[in-house]
Design a protein around this motif. Structure first.
Motif, PDB file in Angstrom:
ATOM      1  N   GLY A   1     -14.544   2.526 -21.530  1.00  0.00           N
ATOM      2  CA  GLY A   1     -13.643   3.084 -22.783  1.00  0.00           C
ATOM      3  C   GLY A   1     -13.144   4.085 -21.362  1.00  0.00           C
ATOM      4  O   GLY A   1     -12.102   5.050 -22.283  1.00  0.00           O
ATOM      5  N   LYS A   2     -13.632   2.869 -19.949  1.00  0.00           N
ATOM      6  CA  LYS A   2     -12.625   3.843 -19.726  1.00  0.00           C
ATOM      7  C   LYS A   2     -12.055   2.988 -18.171  1.00  0.00           C
ATOM      8  O   LYS A   2     -12.301   1.708 -18.697  1.00  0.00           O
ATOM      9  CB  LYS A   2     -13.438   4.741 -17.999  1.00  0.00           C
ATOM     10  CG  LYS A   2     -14.387   5.476 -18.688  1.00  0.00           C
ATOM     11  CD  LYS A   2     -15.539   6.260 -17.289  1.00  0.00           C
ATOM     12  CE  LYS A   2     -16.275   7.231 -17.654  1.00  0.00           C
ATOM     13  NZ  LYS A   2     -17.378   7.486 -17.258  1.00  0.00           N
ATOM     14  N   ARG A   3     -10.930   3.337 -17.267  1.00  0.00           N
ATOM     15  CA  ARG A   3     -10.067   2.066 -16.065  1.00  0.00           C
ATOM     16  C   ARG A   3     -10.374   3.267 -15.229  1.00  0.00           C
ATOM     17  O   ARG A   3     -10.104   4.286 -15.273  1.00  0.00           O
ATOM     18  CB  ARG A   3      -8.518   2.561 -16.976  1.00  0.00           C
ATOM     19  CG  ARG A   3      -7.860   1.468 -15.715  1.00  0.00           C
ATOM     20  CD  ARG A   3      -6.375   1.135 -16.495  1.00  0.00           C
ATOM     21  NE  ARG A   3      -6.377   0.277 -15.974  1.00  0.00           N
ATOM     22  CZ  ARG A   3      -5.159  -1.103 -16.298  1.00  0.00           C
ATOM     23  NH1 ARG A   3      -4.958  -0.311 -17.050  1.00  0.00           N
ATOM     24  NH2 ARG A   3      -4.996  -2.274 -15.926  1.00  0.00           N
ATOM     25  N   LYS A   4     -10.478   2.967 -14.178  1.00  0.00           N
ATOM     26  CA  LYS A   4     -10.945   2.637 -12.832  1.00  0.00           C
ATOM     27  C   LYS A   4     -10.256   2.663 -11.324  1.00  0.00           C
ATOM     28  O   LYS A   4      -9.956   1.441 -11.672  1.00  0.00           O
ATOM     29  CB  LYS A   4     -12.507   2.838 -12.390  1.00  0.00           C
ATOM     30  CG  LYS A   4     -13.827   3.875 -13.016  1.00  0.00           C
ATOM     31  CD  LYS A   4     -15.019   2.937 -12.274  1.00  0.00           C
ATOM     32  CE  LYS A   4     -15.909   4.026 -13.325  1.00  0.00           C
ATOM     33  NZ  LYS A   4     -17.352   4.167 -12.536  1.00  0.00           N
ATOM     34  N   ILE A   5      -8.837   3.567 -10.941  1.00  0.00           N
ATOM     35  CA  ILE A   5      -8.177   2.905  -9.801  1.00  0.00           C
ATOM     36  C   ILE A   5      -8.686   3.501  -9.082  1.00  0.00           C
ATOM     37  O   ILE A   5      -8.968   4.863  -8.686  1.00  0.00           O
ATOM     38  CB  ILE A   5      -6.865   3.457 -10.488  1.00  0.00           C
ATOM     39  CG1 ILE A   5      -6.892   3.575 -11.936  1.00  0.00           C
ATOM     40  CG2 ILE A   5      -6.327   3.307  -9.529  1.00  0.00           C
ATOM     41  CD1 ILE A   5      -6.058   1.950 -12.068  1.00  0.00           C
ATOM     42  N   HIS A   6      -8.505   2.835  -7.652  1.00  0.00           N
ATOM     43  CA  HIS A   6      -9.148   3.111  -6.561  1.00  0.00           C
ATOM     44  C   HIS A   6      -8.632   2.975  -5.673  1.00  0.00           C
ATOM     45  O   HIS A   6      -7.580   1.985  -5.554  1.00  0.00           O
ATOM     46  CB  HIS A   6     -10.030   2.160  -5.835  1.00  0.00           C
ATOM     47  CG  HIS A   6     -10.992   2.553  -4.650  1.00  0.00           C
ATOM     48  ND1 HIS A   6     -12.620   2.928  -4.728  1.00  0.00           N
ATOM     49  CD2 HIS A   6     -10.974   3.570  -3.160  1.00  0.00           C
ATOM     50  CE1 HIS A   6     -12.722   3.402  -3.983  1.00  0.00           C
ATOM     51  NE2 HIS A   6     -11.981   3.579  -2.615  1.00  0.00           N
ATOM     52  N   TYR A   7      -7.779   4.011  -4.864  1.00  0.00           N
ATOM     53  CA  TYR A   7      -6.463   3.771  -3.851  1.00  0.00           C
ATOM     54  C   TYR A   7      -7.259   3.786  -2.232  1.00  0.00           C
ATOM     55  O   TYR A   7      -7.974   4.665  -2.071  1.00  0.00           O
ATOM     56  CB  TYR A   7      -5.250   5.387  -3.878  1.00  0.00           C
ATOM     57  CG  TYR A   7      -4.987   5.386  -5.134  1.00  0.00           C
ATOM     58  CD1 TYR A   7      -3.688   4.896  -5.868  1.00  0.00           C
ATOM     59  CD2 TYR A   7      -5.757   5.957  -6.333  1.00  0.00           C
ATOM     60  CE1 TYR A   7      -3.093   4.367  -6.724  1.00  0.00           C
ATOM     61  CE2 TYR A   7      -5.308   6.082  -7.714  1.00  0.00           C
ATOM     62  CZ  TYR A   7      -3.733   5.442  -8.371  1.00  0.00           C
ATOM     63  OH  TYR A   7      -3.793   5.859  -9.304  1.00  0.00           O
ATOM     64  N   LEU A   8      -6.909   3.465  -1.128  1.00  0.00           N
ATOM     65  CA  LEU A   8      -6.527   3.387  -0.376  1.00  0.00           C
ATOM     66  C   LEU A   8      -5.685   4.149   1.133  1.00  0.00           C
ATOM     67  O   LEU A   8      -4.511   2.731   0.358  1.00  0.00           O
ATOM     68  CB  LEU A   8      -7.588   1.765   0.462  1.00  0.00           C
ATOM     69  CG  LEU A   8      -8.984   1.815  -0.441  1.00  0.00           C
ATOM     70  CD1 LEU A   8      -9.232   0.103   0.783  1.00  0.00           C
ATOM     71  CD2 LEU A   8     -10.146   2.356   0.314  1.00  0.00           C
ATOM     72  N   PHE A   9      -5.440   4.846   1.903  1.00  0.00           N
ATOM     73  CA  PHE A   9      -4.319   5.179   1.979  1.00  0.00           C
ATOM     74  C   PHE A   9      -4.488   5.099   3.469  1.00  0.00           C
ATOM     75  O   PHE A   9      -5.887   4.411   3.820  1.00  0.00           O
ATOM     76  CB  PHE A   9      -4.415   6.520   1.976  1.00  0.00           C
ATOM     77  CG  PHE A   9      -4.012   7.511   0.559  1.00  0.00           C
ATOM     78  CD1 PHE A   9      -2.675   6.943  -0.417  1.00  0.00           C
ATOM     79  CD2 PHE A   9      -4.854   7.511  -0.479  1.00  0.00           C
ATOM     80  CE1 PHE A   9      -2.702   7.335  -1.222  1.00  0.00           C
ATOM     81  CE2 PHE A   9      -4.853   8.406  -1.560  1.00  0.00           C
ATOM     82  CZ  PHE A   9      -3.911   8.038  -1.982  1.00  0.00           C
ATOM     83  N   GLU A  10      -3.158   4.883   4.253  1.00  0.00           N
ATOM     84  CA  GLU A  10      -2.713   4.296   5.642  1.00  0.00           C
ATOM     85  C   GLU A  10      -3.876   5.173   6.621  1.00  0.00           C
ATOM     86  O   GLU A  10      -3.952   4.891   7.848  1.00  0.00           O
ATOM     87  CB  GLU A  10      -2.026   3.845   6.085  1.00  0.00           C
ATOM     88  CG  GLU A  10      -0.806   3.217   4.943  1.00  0.00           C
ATOM     89  CD  GLU A  10       0.145   3.177   5.321  1.00  0.00           C
ATOM     90  OE1 GLU A  10       0.744   3.598   6.011  1.00  0.00           O
ATOM     91  OE2 GLU A  10       1.157   1.989   4.923  1.00  0.00           O
TER      92      GLU A  10
ATOM     93  N   GLY B   1      -6.698   6.547   6.035  1.00  0.00           N
ATOM     94  CA  GLY B   1      -7.981   6.667   6.448  1.00  0.00           C
ATOM     95  C   GLY B   1      -8.544   7.266   4.723  1.00  0.00           C
ATOM     96  O   GLY B   1      -9.708   7.218   4.529  1.00  0.00           O
ATOM     97  N   LYS B   2      -8.120   7.720   4.282  1.00  0.00           N
ATOM     98  CA  LYS B   2      -8.165   8.588   2.671  1.00  0.00           C
ATOM     99  C   LYS B   2      -8.455   7.965   1.474  1.00  0.00           C
ATOM    100  O   LYS B   2      -7.761   5.989   1.900  1.00  0.00           O
ATOM    101  CB  LYS B   2      -7.483   9.388   2.560  1.00  0.00           C
ATOM    102  CG  LYS B   2      -7.561  10.753   3.355  1.00  0.00           C
ATOM    103  CD  LYS B   2      -6.237  11.964   2.771  1.00  0.00           C
ATOM    104  CE  LYS B   2      -6.616  13.483   3.492  1.00  0.00           C
ATOM    105  NZ  LYS B   2      -5.480  14.432   2.896  1.00  0.00           N
ATOM    106  N   GLU B   3      -8.959   7.524   0.800  1.00  0.00           N
ATOM    107  CA  GLU B   3      -9.618   7.355  -0.396  1.00  0.00           C
ATOM    108  C   GLU B   3      -9.490   8.068  -1.434  1.00  0.00           C
ATOM    109  O   GLU B   3      -9.642   9.349  -1.677  1.00  0.00           O
ATOM    110  CB  GLU B   3     -10.960   6.253  -0.333  1.00  0.00           C
ATOM    111  CG  GLU B   3     -11.307   5.754   0.293  1.00  0.00           C
ATOM    112  CD  GLU B   3     -13.064   5.188   0.340  1.00  0.00           C
ATOM    113  OE1 GLU B   3     -13.085   4.848  -0.481  1.00  0.00           O
ATOM    114  OE2 GLU B   3     -13.575   5.247   1.681  1.00  0.00           O
ATOM    115  N   MET B   4      -9.162   7.589  -2.582  1.00  0.00           N
ATOM    116  CA  MET B   4      -9.280   8.788  -4.009  1.00  0.00           C
ATOM    117  C   MET B   4      -9.005   7.955  -5.178  1.00  0.00           C
ATOM    118  O   MET B   4      -8.923   5.948  -5.084  1.00  0.00           O
ATOM    119  CB  MET B   4      -7.439   9.052  -4.669  1.00  0.00           C
ATOM    120  CG  MET B   4      -7.590   9.900  -5.499  1.00  0.00           C
ATOM    121  SD  MET B   4      -5.974  10.598  -5.513  1.00  0.00           S
ATOM    122  CE  MET B   4      -4.953   8.905  -6.102  1.00  0.00           C
ATOM    123  N   ALA B   5     -10.683   8.073  -5.822  1.00  0.00           N
ATOM    124  CA  ALA B   5     -10.676   7.356  -7.311  1.00  0.00           C
ATOM    125  C   ALA B   5     -10.423   8.203  -8.105  1.00  0.00           C
ATOM    126  O   ALA B   5     -10.891   8.682  -8.377  1.00  0.00           O
ATOM    127  CB  ALA B   5     -12.682   6.984  -6.787  1.00  0.00           C
TER     128      ALA B   5
END
Length: 182
Positions: free
Chosen positions: A1-10, A12-16
């Motif tokens: 029931g969840k959708r996970k999105i993972h972002y990698l920024f230039e 060096g930061k990450e966001m989930a």
């Protein structure tokens, strides 16, 4: 029931982020950046349940914080930002919630001087939007103080656009396999 999105920024930061598939509502958002030695740091929870210290390593076996301490967490709705502070037993009349425009934060105070908290709204900072005292409201029920800040139309439009983009993205895998980023 969840959708996970993972972002990698230039930088060096990450966001989930985790979204509810049915409603499209944001359930959690965590940030992580590299530490000074280049390793991955700990996740900082911006939206959702804070990670329980009991689930982590047994760093503090002997000394733990009281379970009756106030627990501050953010849980957004589709139209507003919402913060919940559990374990606050005082009546609603005791609380005062205000906006500090110079410091770009919201402040919670009690007249009995038992609780004080400053918190920012990172979403408004990212979009460089001013704080609006009229958009802020609060209520108290079941030993929980609930603070609500109505989302500005700019953020509502941006979230709607993001939801359209997320629907276009195909899932990397449908199982629970490892996510490798190289």
């Amino acid at each position: 029931g969840k959708r996970k999105i993972h972002y990698l920024f230039e930088d060096g930061k990450e966001m989930a982020e985790e979204y509810d598939i049915k409603t499209g509502q944001l359930m959690s958002r965590k940030w992580r950046e590299k530490n000074t030695l280049g390793g991955t740091g700990k996740w900082q929870v911006e939206v959702g349940e804070p990670t329980s210290p009991l689930l982590g390593a047994l760093e503090s076996e002997l000394i733990t914080e009281s379970s009756s301490n106030p627990i501050f967490m953010r849980k957004d709705t589709l139209s507003s930002f919402q913060w919940r502070i559990r374990n606050l037993p005082y009546p609603k009349e005791v609380y005062s919630v205000s906006v500090e425009e110079e410091q770009r934060c919201c402040v919670i105070r009690t007249t009995n001087k038992k609780y004080y908290k400053k918190f920012t709204i990172p979403d408004l900072d990212r979009y460089h939007l001013p704080l609006d005292a009229a958009a802020l409201s609060f209520t108290h029920a079941n030993n929980t103080l609930i603070i609500t800040y109505q989302k500005p139309k700019e953020i509502l439009a941006a979230e709607e656009q993001l939801q359209k983009e997320l629907k276009k993205i195909k899932a990397a895998n449908s199982g629970d396999g490892d996510c490798k980023t190289q």
